[in-house]
Motif scaffolding. Structure first.
Motif, mmCIF file in Angstrom:
data_model
loop_
_atom_site.group_PDB
_atom_site.id
_atom_site.type_symbol
_atom_site.label_atom_id
_atom_site.label_comp_id
_atom_site.label_asym_id
_atom_site.label_seq_id
_atom_site.Cartn_x
_atom_site.Cartn_y
_atom_site.Cartn_z
ATOM 1 N N GLN A 263 18.950 29.223 -2.461
ATOM 2 C CA GLN A 263 19.692 30.200 -3.251
ATOM 3 C C GLN A 263 20.800 30.840 -2.415
ATOM 4 O O GLN A 263 21.489 31.738 -2.889
ATOM 5 C CB GLN A 263 18.741 31.291 -3.750
ATOM 6 C CG GLN A 263 17.584 30.781 -4.585
ATOM 7 C CD GLN A 263 16.649 31.903 -4.996
ATOM 8 O OE1 GLN A 263 17.083 33.020 -5.285
ATOM 9 N NE2 GLN A 263 15.346 31.624 -5.022
ATOM 10 N N THR A 264 20.942 30.394 -1.170
ATOM 11 C CA THR A 264 21.850 31.053 -0.238
ATOM 12 C C THR A 264 23.129 30.271 0.017
ATOM 13 O O THR A 264 23.950 30.676 0.842
ATOM 14 C CB THR A 264 21.133 31.278 1.105
ATOM 15 O OG1 THR A 264 20.710 30.004 1.629
ATOM 16 C CG2 THR A 264 19.922 32.172 0.937
ATOM 17 N N GLY A 265 23.296 29.155 -0.659
ATOM 18 C CA GLY A 265 24.497 28.355 -0.466
ATOM 19 C C GLY A 265 24.347 27.275 0.579
ATOM 20 O O GLY A 265 25.236 26.431 0.756
ATOM 21 N N GLY A 266 23.230 27.272 1.302
ATOM 22 C CA GLY A 266 22.973 26.237 2.293
ATOM 23 C C GLY A 266 22.351 25.007 1.656
ATOM 24 O O GLY A 266 21.987 25.013 0.482
ATOM 25 N N ASP A 267 22.235 23.968 2.444
ATOM 26 C CA ASP A 267 21.673 22.712 1.961
ATOM 27 C C ASP A 267 20.350 22.449 2.671
ATOM 28 O O ASP A 267 20.335 22.173 3.873
ATOM 29 C CB ASP A 267 22.651 21.563 2.227
ATOM 30 C CG ASP A 267 22.114 20.210 1.767
ATOM 31 O OD1 ASP A 267 21.034 20.165 1.144
ATOM 32 O OD2 ASP A 267 22.793 19.191 2.023
ATOM 33 N N PRO A 268 19.212 22.526 1.964
ATOM 34 C CA PRO A 268 17.929 22.260 2.608
ATOM 35 C C PRO A 268 17.833 20.866 3.213
ATOM 36 O O PRO A 268 17.004 20.637 4.105
ATOM 37 C CB PRO A 268 16.922 22.420 1.456
ATOM 38 C CG PRO A 268 17.602 23.275 0.453
ATOM 39 C CD PRO A 268 19.048 22.909 0.548
ATOM 40 N N TYR A 269 18.668 19.966 2.750
ATOM 41 C CA TYR A 269 18.618 18.591 3.239
ATOM 42 C C TYR A 269 19.846 18.242 4.093
ATOM 43 O O TYR A 269 20.147 17.079 4.308
ATOM 44 C CB TYR A 269 18.467 17.632 2.063
ATOM 45 C CG TYR A 269 17.162 17.869 1.326
ATOM 46 C CD1 TYR A 269 15.948 17.464 1.885
ATOM 47 C CD2 TYR A 269 17.142 18.542 0.106
ATOM 48 C CE1 TYR A 269 14.750 17.711 1.237
ATOM 49 C CE2 TYR A 269 15.936 18.790 -0.550
ATOM 50 C CZ TYR A 269 14.752 18.368 0.017
ATOM 51 O OH TYR A 269 13.555 18.620 -0.620
ATOM 52 N N GLY A 270 20.500 19.271 4.601
ATOM 53 C CA GLY A 270 21.650 19.072 5.472
ATOM 54 C C GLY A 270 21.421 19.577 6.873
ATOM 55 O O GLY A 270 22.380 19.800 7.623
ATOM 56 N N MET A 271 20.153 19.778 7.250
ATOM 57 C CA MET A 271 19.797 20.284 8.575
ATOM 58 C C MET A 271 19.052 19.209 9.354
ATOM 59 O O MET A 271 18.415 18.335 8.772
ATOM 60 C CB MET A 271 18.894 21.518 8.456
ATOM 61 C CG MET A 271 19.478 22.669 7.671
ATOM 62 S SD MET A 271 18.283 24.027 7.497
ATOM 63 C CE MET A 271 17.142 23.305 6.309
ATOM 64 N N ASN A 272 19.104 19.318 10.673
ATOM 65 C CA ASN A 272 18.334 18.414 11.528
ATOM 66 C C ASN A 272 16.962 19.053 11.775
ATOM 67 O O ASN A 272 16.679 19.570 12.856
ATOM 68 C CB ASN A 272 19.066 18.148 12.839
ATOM 69 C CG ASN A 272 18.497 16.957 13.594
ATOM 70 O OD1 ASN A 272 17.370 16.537 13.353
ATOM 71 N ND2 ASN A 272 19.271 16.415 14.516
ATOM 72 N N VAL A 273 16.109 19.024 10.756
ATOM 73 C CA VAL A 273 14.803 19.677 10.834
ATOM 74 C C VAL A 273 13.897 18.965 11.836
ATOM 75 O O VAL A 273 13.125 19.605 12.557
ATOM 76 C CB VAL A 273 14.141 19.738 9.444
ATOM 77 C CG1 VAL A 273 12.796 20.459 9.523
ATOM 78 C CG2 VAL A 273 15.049 20.449 8.451
ATOM 79 N N ALA A 274 13.999 17.649 11.910
ATOM 80 C CA ALA A 274 13.161 16.906 12.857
ATOM 81 C C ALA A 274 13.419 17.352 14.288
ATOM 82 O O ALA A 274 12.496 17.409 15.108
ATOM 83 C CB ALA A 274 13.416 15.411 12.712
ATOM 84 N N ARG A 275 14.673 17.694 14.618
ATOM 85 C CA ARG A 275 14.994 18.172 15.964
ATOM 86 C C ARG A 275 14.424 19.568 16.213
ATOM 87 O O ARG A 275 14.295 20.007 17.354
ATOM 88 C CB ARG A 275 16.521 18.178 16.164
ATOM 89 C CG ARG A 275 16.946 18.335 17.619
ATOM 90 C CD ARG A 275 18.456 18.321 17.766
ATOM 91 N NE ARG A 275 19.083 19.507 17.177
ATOM 92 C CZ ARG A 275 20.390 19.739 17.183
ATOM 93 N NH1 ARG A 275 21.219 18.843 17.709
ATOM 94 N NH2 ARG A 275 20.894 20.832 16.646
#
Length: 395
Positions: A263-275
């Protein structure tokens, strides 16, 4: 709600704790006093109000009292587009609740004699030795000797307590920069470009990057990947089998993992979460994290992962911040907790001084900064619906 439904939900926490395979005898007990149907209805109404207020697709909650399962429930959907109903078995990115997971792994190494909290991390005679650069870039050569000295003074304890004084989680968080870099590249880049301006230990700056370094320390000392070490040396000892490091994209979504909504304008699938592995990368059910907290709560109701001495040190704050210990926020009345926030994720896990451990996860992050606090308050309110529990009166 029928008795069979309640029994099914309660068995979810027991199974998550490994009771089915006998991996954690300390949790193989009768559940705590279960909420009545009317009390469960009241708890569901509280959940609905919270979800409506913050536009939450799915909410999952698991609670234990004195190491015994007390309440497990899931509300809403795992996936809005398909209408997939959320269940207690669905997994979520837990974000920064990964930090107490990592801290527990570090203290297990301390107990094994492989590490001391005062050990240096970088430079000569340190854990990571010369694997990483400690010299700033050319434009900073005027401060080269001082900056190198400060970097080489960083200890394991400074990383655990966020007291390096830099690398905070605000606009210049290294973990959200240079997304294409692997751990080693990112650490070298950060040490070169984001200098320490004061000796470590003097100030608090909540640092995802510091916990990234702790993950690399674990790998250096164990010869395993961070993920495998935690699975073998922490999670298996609790009977937790379903936690893993998250993927980055929607295509990487794991089995029984929820879909995330920002809801904040970010992309949950645009981050390097694995890192983010050692500071924010795990996926888990609330039952998983509640089970872990049960095994590090310091109470005598279950078999503890760590010794009393280790838990005293782990829950002792630094002088720089009396509200943060080593991978745990603490309160003056001795409640321990950690929250987590990422685009698409809001989570919290709590250990109270009244023998409660609970976790509550959602698959969204609101524009309203009060959502994280409200999620914490929601579970406190849910416990009040069951007069026999009353955690505040046990304090």
């Amino acid at each position: 709600m029928s008795i069979s439904r309640r029994t099914l939900l309660q068995s979810s926490l027991i199974c998550a704790a490994g009771m089915v395979q006998g991996r954690s005898p300390a949790l193989a007990q009768e559940p705590a006093a279960l909420p009545t149907p009317d009390q469960r209805k009241q708890m569901a109404e509280l959940a609905a109000d919270f979800m409506n207020t913050y536009d939450v697709p799915g909410l999952s909650v698991a609670a234990a009292i004195k190491g015994k399962p007390a309440y497990v429930e899931a509300f809403g959907v795992a996936d809005r587009e398909t209408g997939e109903a959320l269940t207690p078995q669905h997994r979520f990115r837990i974000a920064s609740i990964s930090k107490p997971v990592t801290s527990t792994g570090i203290f297990a190494l301390v107990e094994a004699g492989k590490l001391r909290l005062g050990d240096y991390v970088f430079g000569p005679n340190s854990i990571l030795g010369g694997e990483y650069k400690t010299t700033p870039t050319l434009q900073n050569l005027m401060t080269s000797d001082t900056a190198r000295s400060y970097i080489e003074q960083i200890t394991i304890e400074h990383l655990l307590t966020h007291t390096t004084g830099v690398w905070g989680n605000q606009s210049h968080d290294p973990m959200f920069m240079n997304q294409q870099m692997k751990h080693r590249e990112l650490i070298n880049w950060t040490l070169e470009h984001m200098l320490l301006t004061n000796p470590p230990g003097e100030s608090f700056a909540y640092s995802n990057f510091g916990y990234c370094i702790l993950g690399r320390v674990i790998e250096k000392l164990t010869g395993q990947t961070y993920e495998q070490y935690i699975k073998d040396s922490v999670l298996k000892r609790c009977g937790i089998a379903d936690m893993q490091i998250a993927g980055n994209t929607l295509k990487d979504r794991a089995t029984n993992e929820v879909k995330y909504y920002s809801q904040t304008g970010g992309d949950p699938y645009g981050m390097n979460v694995a890192r983010m592995d050692s500071h924010g990368g795990w996926i888990a059910t609330p039952s998983d994290l509640t089970t872990l907290f049960v095994h590090i709560d310091g109470f005598k109701d279950t078999e503890q992962l760590l010794t009393d001495d280790s838990l005293r040190v782990m829950s002792a704050p630094s002088t720089a911040n009396p509200r943060y210990a080593k991978g745990l926020f603490i309160t003056p009345n001795n409640n321990w907790w950690h929250s987590g926030l990422l685009d698409g994720t809001t989570t919290i896990s709590v250990r109270t001084n009244g023998d409660f451990c609970w976790s509550a996860f959602t698959n969204t992050r609101s524009r309203d900064a009060g959502m994280s606090r409200a999620l914490d308050q929601l579970v406190w309110q849910m416990t009040k619906a069951v007069p026999d529990w009353h955690p505040q009166k046990r304090a």
